[in-house]
Design a protein around this motif. Structure first.
Motif, mmCIF file in Angstrom:
data_model
loop_
_atom_site.group_PDB
_atom_site.id
_atom_site.type_symbol
_atom_site.label_atom_id
_atom_site.label_comp_id
_atom_site.label_asym_id
_atom_site.label_seq_id
_atom_site.Cartn_x
_atom_site.Cartn_y
_atom_site.Cartn_z
ATOM 1 N N TYR A 18 0.802 -1.224 0.000
ATOM 2 C CA TYR A 18 0.000 0.000 0.000
ATOM 3 C C TYR A 18 0.835 1.273 0.000
ATOM 4 O O TYR A 18 0.296 2.359 -0.219
ATOM 5 N N SER A 19 2.153 1.135 0.167
ATOM 6 C CA SER A 19 3.029 2.287 -0.079
ATOM 7 C C SER A 19 3.063 2.622 -1.576
ATOM 8 O O SER A 19 3.300 3.757 -1.966
ATOM 9 N N LYS A 20 2.810 1.607 -2.416
ATOM 10 C CA LYS A 20 2.717 1.849 -3.865
ATOM 11 C C LYS A 20 1.406 2.537 -4.228
ATOM 12 O O LYS A 20 1.304 3.195 -5.255
ATOM 13 N N LEU A 21 0.422 2.389 -3.361
ATOM 14 C CA LEU A 21 -0.903 2.964 -3.597
ATOM 15 C C LEU A 21 -0.972 4.406 -3.112
ATOM 16 O O LEU A 21 -1.577 5.269 -3.763
ATOM 17 N N ASP A 22 -0.376 4.674 -1.955
ATOM 18 C CA ASP A 22 -0.377 6.008 -1.354
ATOM 19 C C ASP A 22 0.996 6.230 -0.738
ATOM 20 O O ASP A 22 1.368 5.572 0.231
ATOM 21 N N GLU A 23 1.746 7.151 -1.308
ATOM 22 C CA GLU A 23 3.129 7.379 -0.882
ATOM 23 C C GLU A 23 3.227 8.266 0.353
ATOM 24 O O GLU A 23 4.304 8.428 0.916
ATOM 25 N N SER A 24 2.117 8.871 0.782
ATOM 26 C CA SER A 24 2.169 9.858 1.857
ATOM 27 C C SER A 24 2.398 9.211 3.223
ATOM 28 O O SER A 24 1.963 8.084 3.478
ATOM 29 N N GLU A 25 3.071 9.952 4.098
ATOM 30 C CA GLU A 25 3.224 9.510 5.484
ATOM 31 C C GLU A 25 1.898 9.618 6.226
ATOM 32 O O GLU A 25 1.641 8.858 7.170
ATOM 33 N N ASP A 26 1.031 10.557 5.789
ATOM 34 C CA ASP A 26 -0.268 10.729 6.441
ATOM 35 C C ASP A 26 -1.108 9.456 6.384
ATOM 36 O O ASP A 26 -1.872 9.172 7.310
#
Length: 311
Positions: A18-26
């Motif tokens: 899911y880091s590939k899906l949403d790169e944000s730290e939030d």
């Protein structure tokens, strides 16, 4: 705190995917945070204004903007709903804020015939009955008998008089072709959104579960669409973020039927729907669906699609 690293300690594969899906730290920071408690005032049991006044003697309330005036955040993290007389009497329904969106989008009317294909534990079913003003009929189905018992208890507490509870594989309803005015398929899923309620959903997450649920969801959405009347509305929703369980399932339906996607117009902050994932390209119609990441509105992650059957 580095929340991404904290989640890696729980389930590294979850973070990698899911880091590939949403790169944000939030994304990871909000997934780590506890959910804000929220309730829906149940107008089947009393007047909205009167119940709200009762609650305001105990809590500070903040209106949830995408509901029809009956949804509120409670600005207290230590509330125990089981100890509240308002809960015991069915005056309020504890319900996560983003979970209130699918029935709003479905927009059921008094007198309609509605199928809630995966209804337990029943918060959305009670919301549907509330919008129908206890007039019409809801077929509230769940595949598991133990969950159906919880559903019955919650419907009874809420004063729902128009629900018929069934225990069937949801695909069973494909045999009732072109019957229902509205269908809600709040599908079983890998529950990434529910990590904010309990970290067990992070620990037990696996790609195998995603593949399993994607296959199940495709089978159910075809049955749900078949059961829908021409001119009727099907709302598909999940509390997860994986494109294989969200955009791909809706795209699967679009490729095999004459289904149309309608834009959802509500005061919600959204993430962009995924149109390409792991080499798959999805229909441009998917842009009309709603993808919610936990940081968008400080809620569970959620996905909602409004689908209509042409007349």
């Amino acid at each position: 705190m580095n929340y991404r690293e904290e989640f890696k300690k729980i389930n590294r594969k979850l973070v990698e995917r899911y880091s590939k899906l949403d790169e944000s730290e939030d994304f990871w920071a909000y997934l780590y945070k506890p959910l804000r408690p929220s309730i829906r005032i149940n107008t089947l049991k009393g007047n909205l204004k009167d119940i709200k006044s009762l609650l305001e003697e105990k809590f500070e309330l903040e209106r949830i903007p995408w509901t029809k005036g009956e949804g509120f955040y409670i600005n207290s993290y230590d509330v125990n709903f089981g100890e509240l007389i308002e809960y015991s009497l069915g005056l309020i329904i504890p319900q996560e804020a983003s979970s209130m969106i699918p029935p709003v989008v479905l927009d059921p009317k008094p007198g309609e015939l509605v199928l809630d294909m995966a209804a337990a534990p029943g918060s959305k079913t009670t919301q549907i009955a509330q919008y129908m003003e206890n007039e019409g009929c809801i077929i509230a189905n769940d595949a598991k008998r133990d969950r159906a018992n919880i559903l019955i208890a919650n419907l009874t507490r809420a004063g729902v008089l128009i629900a018929k509870v069934t225990v069937k594989d949801g695909a069973y309803y494909a045999k009732y072709e072109n019957v229902f005015d509205k269908v809600l398929l709040d599908a079983p899923c890998s529950s990434v959104g529910m990590i904010r309620k309990n970290f067990k959903f992070a620990k037990t997450w696996s790609l195998g579960k995603v593949y399993y649920h994607s296959r199940l969801q495709k089978r159910l959405i075809l049955a749900a669409y078949k059961a829908l009347k021409p001119g009727g509305t099907l709302v598909y929703s999940t509390c997860t973020v994986d494109p294989l369980e969200n955009e791909e399932v809706v795209d699967f339906l679009l490729q095999r039927t004459d289904a149309k996607v309608e834009k959802i117009d509500l005061p919600i902050r959204k993430s962009e729907p995924i149109l390409e994932w792991e080499g798959r390209r999805y229909s441009e119609e998917i842009k009309k669906t709603v993808r919610l990441h936990p940081q968008d509105n400080d809620t569970e992650a959620f996905y909602i699609a409004k689908i209509v059957k042409p007349r």
